[in-house]
Enzyme design. Structure first.
Site, PDB file in Angstrom:
ATOM      1  N   LYS A  49     -20.787  17.480  18.197  1.00 62.59           N
ATOM      2  CA  LYS A  49     -19.618  17.101  17.400  1.00 62.59           C
ATOM      3  C   LYS A  49     -19.983  15.966  16.448  1.00 62.59           C
ATOM      4  O   LYS A  49     -21.018  15.324  16.575  1.00 62.59           O
ATOM      5  CB  LYS A  49     -18.473  16.669  18.314  1.00 62.59           C
ATOM      6  CG  LYS A  49     -18.765  15.420  19.134  1.00 62.59           C
ATOM      7  CD  LYS A  49     -17.589  15.030  19.999  1.00 62.59           C
ATOM      8  CE  LYS A  49     -17.904  13.773  20.819  1.00 62.59           C
ATOM      9  NZ  LYS A  49     -16.751  13.322  21.615  1.00 62.59           N
ATOM     10  N   ARG A 147      -5.906  10.692  28.819  1.00 65.83           N
ATOM     11  CA  ARG A 147      -6.145  10.980  27.395  1.00 65.83           C
ATOM     12  C   ARG A 147      -5.860  12.452  27.193  1.00 65.83           C
ATOM     13  O   ARG A 147      -4.707  12.850  27.090  1.00 65.83           O
ATOM     14  CB  ARG A 147      -7.588  10.583  27.023  1.00 65.83           C
ATOM     15  CG  ARG A 147      -7.865  10.575  25.520  1.00 65.83           C
ATOM     16  CD  ARG A 147      -9.317  10.245  25.233  1.00 65.83           C
ATOM     17  NE  ARG A 147     -10.244  11.256  25.735  1.00 65.83           N
ATOM     18  CZ  ARG A 147     -11.553  11.248  25.506  1.00 65.83           C
ATOM     19  NH1 ARG A 147     -12.101  10.266  24.801  1.00 65.83           N
ATOM     20  NH2 ARG A 147     -12.330  12.207  25.988  1.00 65.83           N
ATOM     21  N   TYR A 277     -22.016 -13.544  -0.937  1.00 69.04           N
ATOM     22  CA  TYR A 277     -20.626 -13.987  -1.084  1.00 69.04           C
ATOM     23  C   TYR A 277     -20.316 -15.189  -0.190  1.00 69.04           C
ATOM     24  O   TYR A 277     -20.673 -15.220   0.990  1.00 69.04           O
ATOM     25  CB  TYR A 277     -19.667 -12.841  -0.734  1.00 69.04           C
ATOM     26  CG  TYR A 277     -19.668 -11.735  -1.753  1.00 69.04           C
ATOM     27  CD1 TYR A 277     -19.232 -11.946  -3.053  1.00 69.04           C
ATOM     28  CD2 TYR A 277     -20.101 -10.463  -1.397  1.00 69.04           C
ATOM     29  CE1 TYR A 277     -19.227 -10.925  -3.985  1.00 69.04           C
ATOM     30  CE2 TYR A 277     -20.102  -9.422  -2.328  1.00 69.04           C
ATOM     31  CZ  TYR A 277     -19.670  -9.671  -3.620  1.00 69.04           C
ATOM     32  OH  TYR A 277     -19.670  -8.647  -4.543  1.00 69.04           O
ATOM     33  N   MET A 325     -21.357  -4.269  -0.136  1.00 75.80           N
ATOM     34  CA  MET A 325     -21.046  -2.849  -0.063  1.00 75.80           C
ATOM     35  C   MET A 325     -22.297  -1.986  -0.135  1.00 75.80           C
ATOM     36  O   MET A 325     -22.390  -0.958   0.547  1.00 75.80           O
ATOM     37  CB  MET A 325     -20.087  -2.453  -1.197  1.00 75.80           C
ATOM     38  CG  MET A 325     -19.638  -1.009  -1.132  1.00 75.80           C
ATOM     39  SD  MET A 325     -18.489  -0.562  -2.442  1.00 75.80           S
ATOM     40  CE  MET A 325     -17.033  -1.479  -1.944  1.00 75.80           C
TER      41      MET A 325
END
Length: 389
Positions: A49, A147, A277, A325
């Site tokens: 998966k 669950r 930053y 990023m």
């Protein structure tokens, strides 16, 4: 020494063209399957998966099956149908089916559909009538995870409905399963309550006329550490990719992913220089900073801004300043580092490299999240024992 071209930079043939590359080691995956089989002595379901935990579901599925896995497991119906469309015919279980998913295509292509409630079971039976194909179903019972799975109060109704649909020829119940909540603990007896609840559920299903051929309870942790949970089949995702899931235990698994980038900028800075930053890092000495062109958009956790390390030329160096990023900075001090040098972000602890578990420990998560979160602009290449990529 790395060959260089006319610019003095390392030869391009030696460096992946991508800014960051996930190399997937299929030899490691095959050996992990072998190790699981050796420890458990049972049939293995290879869980592919989430795109094979970020490793590439199709390639991993083929390798795992070649290595002796007998089943494939996925979460969604769409993931299961993709397996069939790829020409893979191995038994495949999907466990997040509901009445609104593409059940007809799943039934038509021979996917085994997990049902945890009566409405889903009825919808699968309707899909069987629509397609003219008898559906293959496994029933999920909740034994303490709270669950997925039918609760204790729902279980009898689900079994009665399954027996009715089976008698009508709409489906066959091939298995019953549940999921462990506490198996990551090495403590003996930690799963006793769930094992007992599971056996009671199976007994009730048989009283209602069901004859499931497969009973399975163990995830990776249960499979490797808790023999009482192994039953007929073990479902292994994390362990397939080299993640050790039991606290303070090692089972000889190998990380299957190696994540590399390269140095694209170097600068010498003075003491007192702020980096990235908000100047999260300020140098306390003259040093050299290396730029690595990958960031949080590619799945590099920002939390690694404090405490993260990478390997360049066989040595560890700290990540400094806030991860951006699409880039971050490494303090390489006075070590000899050049443009184009390989930067190992994830590799093998046996070589002194960080792995997904190290990142998880630093960021307060689990290795599964680290691996499935990688991507963005990263390439993926597959390496086999023959050296083929």
């Amino acid at each position: 020494m790395t060959p260089a071209d006319a610019t003095g930079l390392p030869a391009s043939a030696e460096i992946p063209p991508e800014l960051a590359t996930r190399f997937v080691d299929h030899g490691a995956i095959a050996r992990n399957v072998g190790r699981i089989r050796e420890i458990t002595g049972t049939s293995v379901m290879a869980v592919v998966k989430a795109d094979g935990f970020g490793h590439g579901w199709r390639e991993v599925a083929l390798t795992a099956l070649d290595a002796g896995a007998e089943w494939l497991g996925v979460a969604t119906v769409d993931e299961a149908i993709a397996i069939r469309h790829a020409g893979i015919t191995a038994p495949t279980l999907c466990w997040l089916a509901d009445p609104w998913t593409n059940l007809a295509e799943a039934v038509r292509t021979g996917i085994t559909v997990s049902c945890a409630n009566r409405p889903t079971l009825v919808a699968v039976a309707a899909a069987a009538v629509e397609t003219g194909v008898r559906a293959q179903v496994q029933l999920e019972i909740d034994t303490g995870m709270s669950r997925g799975g039918a609760s204790e109060t729902e279980w009898d109704d689900l079994c009665l409905q399954a027996a009715s649909e089976e008698a009508a020829g709409h489906l066959v119940v091939t298995g019953i399963w549940s999921h462990l909540a506490l198996a990551e603990s090495p403590d003996p007896g930690v799963n006793d309550g769930q094992v007992a609840a599971f056996r009671l559920g199976v007994e009730l299903a048989r009283l209602r006329g069901l004859r499931p051929a497969l009973l399975h309870l163990a995830n990776s942790a249960g499979a490797l550490e808790h023999p009482e949970t192994r039953l007929d089949l073990v479902r292994c995702g994390a362990s397939l990719y080299g993640i050790e899931t039991v606290h303070d235990r090692s089972h000889g698994l190998e990380p299957a992913m190696r994540l590399v980038s390269r140095v694209t900028q170097l600068r010498r800075v003075a003491e007192g220089t702020g980096v990235s930053y908000n100047h999260l890092f300020v140098s306390d000495r003259p040093t050299t900073l290396a730029l690595v062109p990958v960031g949080y958009a590619d799945g590099i956790p920002r939390e690694l801004s404090r405490g993260g390390e990478v390997v360049i030329r066989g040595r560890r160096h700290p990540v400094v300043g806030a991860i951006s990023m699409d880039q971050f900075v490494v303090d390489v001090g006075d070590r000899p580092v050049e443009l184009g040098d390989e930067v190992v972000l994830l590799g093998s602890p046996t070589r002194g490299e960080p792995d997904a578990q190290e990142w998880a420990d630093l960021t307060g998560t689990i290795a599964h999240e680290i691996l499935t979160g990688l991507g963005g602009r990263m390439a993926r290449r597959h390496r086999y024992e023959t050296g083929r990529v």
